[in-house]
Design a protein around this motif. Structure first.
Motif, PDB file in Angstrom:
ATOM      1  N   MET A   1       0.844  -1.203   0.000  1.00 33.52           N
ATOM      2  CA  MET A   1       0.000   0.000   0.000  1.00 33.52           C
ATOM      3  C   MET A   1       0.883   1.259   0.000  1.00 33.52           C
ATOM      4  SD  MET A   1      -3.265  -0.542  -0.048  1.00 33.52           S
ATOM      5  CE  MET A   1      -4.323  -2.005   0.045  1.00 33.52           C
ATOM      6  N   LYS A   2       0.468   2.250  -0.774  1.00 34.76           N
ATOM      7  CA  LYS A   2       1.215   3.496  -0.819  1.00 34.76           C
ATOM      8  C   LYS A   2       1.018   4.272   0.478  1.00 34.76           C
ATOM      9  CE  LYS A   2       0.934   3.970  -5.849  1.00 34.76           C
ATOM     10  NZ  LYS A   2       0.456   4.820  -6.965  1.00 34.76           N
ATOM     11  N   THR A   3       2.033   5.076   0.799  1.00 35.94           N
ATOM     12  CA  THR A   3       1.986   5.856   2.032  1.00 35.94           C
ATOM     13  C   THR A   3       0.807   6.824   2.041  1.00 35.94           C
ATOM     14  OG1 THR A   3       4.393   5.739   2.201  1.00 35.94           O
ATOM     15  CG2 THR A   3       3.288   7.431   3.511  1.00 35.94           C
ATOM     16  N   ASN A   4       0.516   7.457   0.867  1.00 35.35           N
ATOM     17  CA  ASN A   4      -0.592   8.414   0.832  1.00 35.35           C
ATOM     18  C   ASN A   4      -1.931   7.719   1.078  1.00 35.35           C
ATOM     19  OD1 ASN A   4      -0.456   7.084  -1.651  1.00 35.35           O
ATOM     20  ND2 ASN A   4      -1.296   8.837  -2.787  1.00 35.35           N
ATOM     21  N   ASN A   5      -2.065   6.449   0.640  1.00 38.50           N
ATOM     22  CA  ASN A   5      -3.287   5.696   0.905  1.00 38.50           C
ATOM     23  C   ASN A   5      -3.427   5.402   2.386  1.00 38.50           C
ATOM     24  OD1 ASN A   5      -3.977   5.675  -1.766  1.00 38.50           O
ATOM     25  ND2 ASN A   5      -3.236   3.593  -2.166  1.00 38.50           N
ATOM     26  N   ILE A   6      -2.314   5.066   3.029  1.00 37.83           N
ATOM     27  CA  ILE A   6      -2.331   4.794   4.464  1.00 37.83           C
ATOM     28  C   ILE A   6      -2.740   6.041   5.234  1.00 37.83           C
ATOM     29  CG2 ILE A   6      -0.869   4.290   6.474  1.00 37.83           C
ATOM     30  CD1 ILE A   6       0.675   2.314   4.760  1.00 37.83           C
ATOM     31  N   MET A   7      -2.214   7.187   4.858  1.00 38.10           N
ATOM     32  CA  MET A   7      -2.568   8.428   5.538  1.00 38.10           C
ATOM     33  C   MET A   7      -4.035   8.774   5.310  1.00 38.10           C
ATOM     34  SD  MET A   7      -0.124   9.302   7.354  1.00 38.10           S
ATOM     35  CE  MET A   7      -0.965  10.787   7.908  1.00 38.10           C
ATOM     36  N   ARG A   8      -4.495   8.601   4.066  1.00 37.55           N
ATOM     37  CA  ARG A   8      -5.900   8.897   3.757  1.00 37.55           C
ATOM     38  C   ARG A   8      -6.834   8.010   4.564  1.00 37.55           C
ATOM     39  NH1 ARG A   8      -7.473   6.482  -1.649  1.00 37.55           N
ATOM     40  NH2 ARG A   8      -7.588   4.712  -0.226  1.00 37.55           N
ATOM     41  N   ASP A   9      -6.542   6.700   4.574  1.00 33.22           N
ATOM     42  CA  ASP A   9      -7.400   5.767   5.296  1.00 33.22           C
ATOM     43  C   ASP A   9      -7.262   5.924   6.808  1.00 33.22           C
ATOM     44  OD1 ASP A   9      -8.549   4.657   3.031  1.00 33.22           O
ATOM     45  OD2 ASP A   9      -6.940   3.197   2.772  1.00 33.22           O
ATOM     46  N   SER A  10      -6.097   6.371   7.258  1.00 35.78           N
ATOM     47  CA  SER A  10      -5.932   6.652   8.691  1.00 35.78           C
ATOM     48  C   SER A  10      -6.887   7.755   9.126  1.00 35.78           C
ATOM     49  CB  SER A  10      -4.495   7.082   8.997  1.00 35.78           C
ATOM     50  OG  SER A  10      -3.592   6.028   8.792  1.00 35.78           O
ATOM     51  N   ILE A  11      -7.020   8.775   8.262  1.00 37.77           N
ATOM     52  CA  ILE A  11      -7.933   9.879   8.570  1.00 37.77           C
ATOM     53  C   ILE A  11      -9.373   9.387   8.565  1.00 37.77           C
ATOM     54  CG2 ILE A  11      -8.833  12.091   7.730  1.00 37.77           C
ATOM     55  CD1 ILE A  11      -5.988  12.629   6.619  1.00 37.77           C
ATOM     56  N   ILE A  12      -9.723   8.560   7.575  1.00 34.97           N
ATOM     57  CA  ILE A  12     -11.089   8.027   7.478  1.00 34.97           C
ATOM     58  C   ILE A  12     -11.431   7.205   8.718  1.00 34.97           C
ATOM     59  CG2 ILE A  12     -12.573   6.389   6.239  1.00 34.97           C
ATOM     60  CD1 ILE A  12     -11.099   7.262   3.661  1.00 34.97           C
ATOM     61  N   PHE A  13     -10.536   6.302   9.093  1.00 40.69           N
ATOM     62  CA  PHE A  13     -10.792   5.457  10.259  1.00 40.69           C
ATOM     63  C   PHE A  13     -10.699   6.258  11.565  1.00 40.69           C
ATOM     64  CE2 PHE A  13     -10.059   1.947   7.291  1.00 40.69           C
ATOM     65  CZ  PHE A  13     -11.101   1.102   7.659  1.00 40.69           C
ATOM     66  N   GLY A  14      -9.864   7.285  11.568  1.00 40.11           N
ATOM     67  CA  GLY A  14      -9.797   8.155  12.749  1.00 40.11           C
ATOM     68  C   GLY A  14     -11.139   8.802  13.031  1.00 40.11           C
ATOM     69  N   PHE A  15     -11.801   9.297  11.963  1.00 36.66           N
ATOM     70  CA  PHE A  15     -13.124   9.884  12.135  1.00 36.66           C
ATOM     71  C   PHE A  15     -14.156   8.818  12.490  1.00 36.66           C
ATOM     72  CE2 PHE A  15     -11.364  13.528   9.713  1.00 36.66           C
ATOM     73  CZ  PHE A  15     -11.763  14.548  10.571  1.00 36.66           C
ATOM     74  N   ALA A  16     -13.968   7.610  11.977  1.00 36.28           N
ATOM     75  CA  ALA A  16     -14.881   6.517  12.330  1.00 36.28           C
ATOM     76  C   ALA A  16     -14.745   6.165  13.810  1.00 36.28           C
ATOM     77  CB  ALA A  16     -14.594   5.293  11.465  1.00 36.28           C
ATOM     78  N   PHE A  17     -13.504   6.078  14.306  1.00 37.55           N
ATOM     79  CA  PHE A  17     -13.274   5.823  15.736  1.00 37.55           C
ATOM     80  C   PHE A  17     -13.955   6.911  16.572  1.00 37.55           C
ATOM     81  CE2 PHE A  17      -8.837   3.821  14.726  1.00 37.55           C
ATOM     82  CZ  PHE A  17      -9.474   2.725  14.173  1.00 37.55           C
ATOM     83  N   PHE A  18     -13.749   8.165  16.138  1.00 35.30           N
ATOM     84  CA  PHE A  18     -14.333   9.285  16.873  1.00 35.30           C
ATOM     85  C   PHE A  18     -15.849   9.169  16.931  1.00 35.30           C
ATOM     86  CE2 PHE A  18     -16.448  13.394  16.718  1.00 35.30           C
ATOM     87  CZ  PHE A  18     -15.945  14.017  17.849  1.00 35.30           C
ATOM     88  N   ALA A  19     -16.465   8.849  15.790  1.00 33.86           N
ATOM     89  CA  ALA A  19     -17.926   8.784  15.715  1.00 33.86           C
ATOM     90  C   ALA A  19     -18.492   7.734  16.661  1.00 33.86           C
ATOM     91  CB  ALA A  19     -18.364   8.494  14.280  1.00 33.86           C
ATOM     92  N   VAL A  20     -17.791   6.610  16.797  1.00 34.78           N
ATOM     93  CA  VAL A  20     -18.281   5.539  17.675  1.00 34.78           C
ATOM     94  C   VAL A  20     -18.145   5.939  19.139  1.00 34.78           C
ATOM     95  CG1 VAL A  20     -17.825   3.186  18.470  1.00 34.78           C
ATOM     96  CG2 VAL A  20     -17.928   3.679  16.036  1.00 34.78           C
ATOM     97  N   PHE A  21     -17.015   6.541  19.507  1.00 27.03           N
ATOM     98  CA  PHE A  21     -16.793   6.912  20.903  1.00 27.03           C
ATOM     99  C   PHE A  21     -17.561   8.171  21.305  1.00 27.03           C
ATOM    100  CE2 PHE A  21     -12.743   4.480  20.246  1.00 27.03           C
ATOM    101  CZ  PHE A  21     -13.010   3.497  21.181  1.00 27.03           C
ATOM    102  N   PHE A  22     -17.834   9.008  20.331  1.00 28.36           N
ATOM    103  CA  PHE A  22     -18.479  10.285  20.608  1.00 28.36           C
ATOM    104  C   PHE A  22     -19.992  10.083  20.692  1.00 28.36           C
ATOM    105  CE2 PHE A  22     -20.226  14.332  18.751  1.00 28.36           C
ATOM    106  CZ  PHE A  22     -20.046  15.087  19.885  1.00 28.36           C
ATOM    107  N   GLY A  23     -20.487   9.790  21.885  1.00 27.51           N
ATOM    108  CA  GLY A  23     -21.916   9.606  22.083  1.00 27.51           C
ATOM    109  C   GLY A  23     -22.560  10.875  22.596  1.00 27.51           C
TER     110      GLY A  23
END
Length: 443
Positions: A1-23
């Motif tokens: 996987m390219k580094t830019n893809n990892i960074m992009r998906d890290s941001i996507i999953f970061g917001f997903a983590f936030f959405a689940v914890f942020f009740g």
């Protein structure tokens, strides 16, 4: 996987983590803790960050270290442990606390703000009627709505935090709270987010694998990057609300209810229009949260009973219990649920640390010893919190270091870890769980 893809998906999953914890229902705790702490708010913030942000996010990494499955994390204790833990959390926390609390929060912050004379029973019936309808509906309508609601609520709260920081409504005062750190650390148990981290981690990790990240190094990068992003978002919201509560420590009566405190703080800061905007956003976000949790509970319990009790039946039962518990109000839900959190959270925190330091744990005996003693201490403390004190046990517990600040379980957990490891080593030369632990870590 390219580094830019990892960074992009890290941001996507970061917001997903936030959405689940942020009740949305969790919004009531930071202001109330800040309000109780007053001028001691920095120490309270440290306690809240540890329990409400750091530990939940570390739970994701703990499960990742165990091969991405919660049952792998708990297998050294017993193969059945993860089912028992899930069942207890689903029924006693999610079904009897979290879901009805979102409904009660909807009434006290949302409906009561917009329609002061509307009865709580009416809110409960409408809320759980909608909850039932959408939990049974197979469409993705509420998922799509939820994707807009979370960013909208986050944007409102960031504005509130910035406004409260740049234009304070008051000065934090000394509140005579004895230990703001332990009060905040224990108070943040009510968010329940360590449970969320442990139980939802496998879903997140499976999603990451589904994106094509099969190498452990890439998965670890995304999880760690994602936790940092989610942690920053949670810190902005929770930290800002806690400080806002501290600003109001000299403005309101000490016995003000948590939901009333949040509403009055926002009204003081933004006026009626700001209060109405928050009320609408919180009410809708609470509904989407309740629907998602209801579906997860019903799905788990129907599978556990092998569909002898159907998904639809569980949804009905969850809604009925939600109406019954929601009627008593947020403050009473918090009051009766505190002993449950005090009983279950120490074990959850221990599981997080066992997962984080998994490769350094010598054998299964260390797992078992630490968990057994932690559970025993937690049981006695829970009984004591419910008023059912066992005299000899409570006297003994009070003598344990750190018991006065809520950490009576810590030293027994360490003793159990050491004793369990030694007993296991002496009793058996071959530890099949130890092999499993090493094989997972070396993947």
């Amino acid at each position: 996987m390219k580094t830019n893809n990892i960074m992009r998906d890290s941001i996507i999953f970061g917001f997903a983590f936030f959405a689940v914890f942020f009740g949305a229902g969790n919004l009531i705790f930071p202001p109330s803790i800040g309000f109780a702490s007053g001028s001691e708010w920095p120490l309270a913030l440290v306690g809240f960050v540890l329990t409400g942000i750091v530990l939940p996010l570390l739970a994701l990494i703990a499960v990742l270290n165990a091969g991405g499955k919660f049952e792998n994390l708990t297998n050294p204790i017993s193969p059945w442990f993860h089912k028992a833990f899930n069942l207890i959390c689903m029924v006693f926390i999610a079904m009897l606390v979290t879901v009805p609390r979102t409904a009660a929060t909807t009434h006290e912050i949302g409906v009561r703000t917009l329609f002061p004379d509307f009865p709580v029973s009416g809110t409960m019936i409408i809320f759980f009627g909608l909850n039932y309808y959408f939990a049974m509906d197979k469409s993705n309508l509420l998922d799509k709505v939820g994707k807009f609601l979370t960013p909208a609520l986050f944007a409102i709260l960031v504005f509130i935090v910035l406004k409260g920081t740049m234009d304070p409504i008051g000065e934090p005062i000394h509140t005579n709270l004895e230990n703001s750190f332990s009060h905040s650390f224990l108070g943040a148990y009510q968010t329940g987010d360590v449970f969320t981290g442990l139980l939802c981690a496998s879903v997140f990790i499976a999603s990451i694998v589904g994106k094509g990240y099969t190498k452990s190094t890439d998965m670890r990068k995304i999880v760690i990057n994602g936790t940092v992003i989610a942690g920053m978002g949670l810190l902005i919201v929770y930290g800002g609300l806690l400080y806002l509560g501290a600003e109001g420590s000299g403005l309101f009566s000490k016995d003000i209810e948590s939901t009333a405190l949040l509403t009055r703080l926002i009204n003081q800061l933004l006026g009626d229009y700001g209060t109405i905007a928050l009320a609408v956003a919180v009410a809708l976000a609470c509904l989407t949260t309740a629907i998602g949790i209801t579906a997860a509970i019903a799905d788990f319990l129907s599978q556990l009973t092998k569909n002898k009790v159907s998904y639809k039946t569980w949804v009905i039962l969850i809604c009925i219990s939600g109406v019954s518990v929601g009627l008593i109000g947020v403050e009473k839900i918090i009051s009766f649920s505190l002993p449950l959190f005090l009983g279950l959270y120490p074990v959850s925190i221990l599981l997080v640390f066992l997962g984080i330091f998994r490769k350094y744990i010598p054998n299964a005996g260390a797992y078992k010893g630490s968990v057994i003693l932690t559970v025993l201490i937690s049981i006695f403390e829970t009984l004591g919190a419910f008023g059912m004190k066992v005299s000899f046990a409570n006297v003994w517990i009070l003598r344990i270091p750190l018991s006065e600040v809520g950490f009576a379980w810590l030293l027994p957990a360490i003793i159990g870890f050491i004793a369990g490891a030694v007993i296991h080593t002496l009793g058996s030369k071959n530890d099949k769980y130890g092999i499993d632990i090493n094989s997972v870590n070396n993947e």
